[in-house]
Design a protein around this motif. Sequence first.
Motif, PDB file in Angstrom:
ATOM      1  N   HIS A  10       7.273  -5.731   9.245  1.00 53.23           N
ATOM      2  CA  HIS A  10       8.306  -5.738   8.205  1.00 53.23           C
ATOM      3  C   HIS A  10       7.870  -6.588   7.009  1.00 53.23           C
ATOM      4  O   HIS A  10       8.101  -6.219   5.852  1.00 53.23           O
ATOM      5  N   ARG A  11       7.223  -7.709   7.286  1.00 55.80           N
ATOM      6  CA  ARG A  11       6.772  -8.585   6.195  1.00 55.80           C
ATOM      7  C   ARG A  11       5.731  -7.883   5.319  1.00 55.80           C
ATOM      8  O   ARG A  11       5.739  -8.021   4.091  1.00 55.80           O
ATOM      9  N   GLN A  12       4.864  -7.093   5.932  1.00 56.53           N
ATOM     10  CA  GLN A  12       3.770  -6.472   5.189  1.00 56.53           C
ATOM     11  C   GLN A  12       4.123  -5.127   4.565  1.00 56.53           C
ATOM     12  O   GLN A  12       3.443  -4.679   3.638  1.00 56.53           O
ATOM     13  N   THR A  13       5.180  -4.481   5.045  1.00 62.92           N
ATOM     14  CA  THR A  13       5.549  -3.177   4.496  1.00 62.92           C
ATOM     15  C   THR A  13       6.935  -3.155   3.873  1.00 62.92           C
ATOM     16  O   THR A  13       7.245  -2.254   3.079  1.00 62.92           O
ATOM     17  N   GLY A  14       7.776  -4.114   4.235  1.00 59.80           N
ATOM     18  CA  GLY A  14       9.152  -4.099   3.756  1.00 59.80           C
ATOM     19  C   GLY A  14      10.036  -3.130   4.528  1.00 59.80           C
ATOM     20  O   GLY A  14      11.198  -2.925   4.171  1.00 59.80           O
ATOM     21  N   PRO A  41       4.509   2.460   2.154  1.00 59.29           N
ATOM     22  CA  PRO A  41       3.722   1.218   2.094  1.00 59.29           C
ATOM     23  C   PRO A  41       2.899   1.033   3.361  1.00 59.29           C
ATOM     24  O   PRO A  41       3.377   1.266   4.465  1.00 59.29           O
ATOM     25  N   PHE A  42       1.652   0.621   3.167  1.00 62.63           N
ATOM     26  CA  PHE A  42       0.770   0.326   4.289  1.00 62.63           C
ATOM     27  C   PHE A  42       0.641  -1.186   4.442  1.00 62.63           C
ATOM     28  O   PHE A  42       0.615  -1.918   3.448  1.00 62.63           O
ATOM     29  N   PRO A  43       0.555  -1.693   5.671  1.00 67.89           N
ATOM     30  CA  PRO A  43       0.386  -3.138   5.876  1.00 67.89           C
ATOM     31  C   PRO A  43      -0.991  -3.591   5.423  1.00 67.89           C
ATOM     32  O   PRO A  43      -1.872  -2.780   5.140  1.00 67.89           O
ATOM     33  N   SER A  44      -1.170  -4.898   5.344  1.00 63.66           N
ATOM     34  CA  SER A  44      -2.455  -5.456   4.911  1.00 63.66           C
ATOM     35  C   SER A  44      -3.361  -5.790   6.091  1.00 63.66           C
ATOM     36  O   SER A  44      -4.587  -5.821   5.944  1.00 63.66           O
ATOM     37  N   ASP A  45      -2.789  -6.056   7.271  1.00 67.05           N
ATOM     38  CA  ASP A  45      -3.587  -6.389   8.446  1.00 67.05           C
ATOM     39  C   ASP A  45      -4.422  -5.181   8.879  1.00 67.05           C
ATOM     40  O   ASP A  45      -3.881  -4.100   9.103  1.00 67.05           O
ATOM     41  N   PRO A  46      -5.745  -5.343   9.005  1.00 70.67           N
ATOM     42  CA  PRO A  46      -6.610  -4.195   9.350  1.00 70.67           C
ATOM     43  C   PRO A  46      -6.208  -3.500  10.645  1.00 70.67           C
ATOM     44  O   PRO A  46      -6.309  -2.275  10.754  1.00 70.67           O
ATOM     45  N   ARG A  80       0.851  -1.182   0.000  1.00 70.54           N
ATOM     46  CA  ARG A  80       0.000   0.000   0.000  1.00 70.54           C
ATOM     47  C   ARG A  80       0.890   1.236   0.000  1.00 70.54           C
ATOM     48  O   ARG A  80       1.887   1.283   0.714  1.00 70.54           O
ATOM     49  N   TRP A  81       0.480   2.223  -0.781  1.00 71.28           N
ATOM     50  CA  TRP A  81       1.326   3.384  -0.975  1.00 71.28           C
ATOM     51  C   TRP A  81       0.529   4.668  -0.833  1.00 71.28           C
ATOM     52  O   TRP A  81      -0.495   4.855  -1.500  1.00 71.28           O
ATOM     53  N   MET A  82       0.972   5.541   0.038  1.00 75.23           N
ATOM     54  CA  MET A  82       0.367   6.854   0.176  1.00 75.23           C
ATOM     55  C   MET A  82       1.249   7.844  -0.556  1.00 75.23           C
ATOM     56  O   MET A  82       2.446   7.955  -0.276  1.00 75.23           O
ATOM     57  N   VAL A  83       0.673   8.541  -1.524  1.00 79.32           N
ATOM     58  CA  VAL A  83       1.461   9.413  -2.392  1.00 79.32           C
ATOM     59  C   VAL A  83       1.288  10.863  -1.938  1.00 79.32           C
ATOM     60  O   VAL A  83       0.168  11.363  -1.857  1.00 79.32           O
ATOM     61  N   PRO A  84       2.389  11.567  -1.648  1.00 75.33           N
ATOM     62  CA  PRO A  84       2.300  12.937  -1.118  1.00 75.33           C
ATOM     63  C   PRO A  84       2.000  13.958  -2.204  1.00 75.33           C
ATOM     64  O   PRO A  84       2.045  13.650  -3.395  1.00 75.33           O
ATOM     65  N   THR A 104      11.820   3.089  10.414  1.00 71.43           N
ATOM     66  CA  THR A 104      11.953   3.688   9.080  1.00 71.43           C
ATOM     67  C   THR A 104      10.602   4.142   8.558  1.00 71.43           C
ATOM     68  O   THR A 104      10.464   5.232   7.991  1.00 71.43           O
ATOM     69  N   TRP A 105       9.565   3.316   8.761  1.00 70.19           N
ATOM     70  CA  TRP A 105       8.226   3.681   8.303  1.00 70.19           C
ATOM     71  C   TRP A 105       7.758   4.965   8.987  1.00 70.19           C
ATOM     72  O   TRP A 105       7.194   5.855   8.348  1.00 70.19           O
ATOM     73  N   ARG A 106       8.001   5.062  10.288  1.00 66.80           N
ATOM     74  CA  ARG A 106       7.604   6.236  11.054  1.00 66.80           C
ATOM     75  C   ARG A 106       8.298   7.488  10.523  1.00 66.80           C
ATOM     76  O   ARG A 106       7.688   8.557  10.390  1.00 66.80           O
ATOM     77  N   GLN A 107       9.583   7.375  10.204  1.00 66.94           N
ATOM     78  CA  GLN A 107      10.316   8.520   9.677  1.00 66.94           C
ATOM     79  C   GLN A 107       9.779   8.924   8.301  1.00 66.94           C
ATOM     80  O   GLN A 107       9.660  10.120   7.996  1.00 66.94           O
ATOM     81  N   GLN A 108       9.440   7.930   7.472  1.00 68.78           N
ATOM     82  CA  GLN A 108       8.847   8.235   6.173  1.00 68.78           C
ATOM     83  C   GLN A 108       7.539   8.995   6.351  1.00 68.78           C
ATOM     84  O   GLN A 108       7.256   9.961   5.649  1.00 68.78           O
TER      85      GLN A 108
END
Length: 292
Positions: A210-214, A167-172, A72-76, A219-223
Amino acid sequence: MPHGREIFRGDAAELGRLHQSRWQWLEQAVGPAVALPTEYPDGYHVPQHSHSRSQLLHALVGVVLVTTRHGRWMVPPDHAMWIPAGIEHSVEMLGDVSMRSVYVMPDAIAGLPDGLRVVGITDLMHSLIVESEKLPQGAELEGRGGLIMGLLLHEIPNLPERPLGLPFPSDPKLVALCRRFVAAPSPHATIDEWADIVGMSRRSFTRAFHRQTGLSLSTWRQQACLFAALPRLADGEPITRVALDLGYDSVPAFITMFKRMLGASPRGYMRGARDNGEGMRRAPPRLDGPAP
């Protein structure tokens, strides 16, 4: 399908019919590229689908969340997502969205990207997209219209790739955490806190995220913090205000994170974006002082 700015509102069945009609029209359209403007309300969800054409998905206003089997991708703002032909994807609107999409035949020109990527929208591409949506769609264009679409196509391979896809994870449950964080980002979120909220051990949470976002949570938080910071910096807000609003204890800590993620200080990154033709529609960031 009539050409013009479509506003997608109504019940699920009606909206589904509108989208199906658009997709059928798009599959029958001729010409190497088709530019379509659409207005979406907050929370609207475009169900999973694919095109025989590649898509340059750009939101003039608002933020979109794109979901594919790759993540999943959030585009700025001031960016776009390139979605190659045949890739199954869905799109969710985070806020009211003015979307401008260009649909491109895979063999339109040589050098088109062959994978998913987030790209920066230059001033030239912004102008070409705005002009292209005014042209007759679904037919071969000549004269000025043909030149505009031809230049637009040739600019796509030159758009700078940006490491800004989130990238967003798949788990709700994890998605809910990520959305709350994006709404109110802070550098102090911890693995233990997030693991406790979703009822997982630290180790299980770390592996699942990590498996769901890579990416690691850090790192995700900083992004995500960068996503919140970039449009404000581009609007000319002081770096100090942005850093403190995001929860950083000091401006140097924010700048250190920024340089680690993007390879340049906030000033240097924004200056480079302007030199490359991006971000010219906004004022440069300032270290201190009132926002314009």
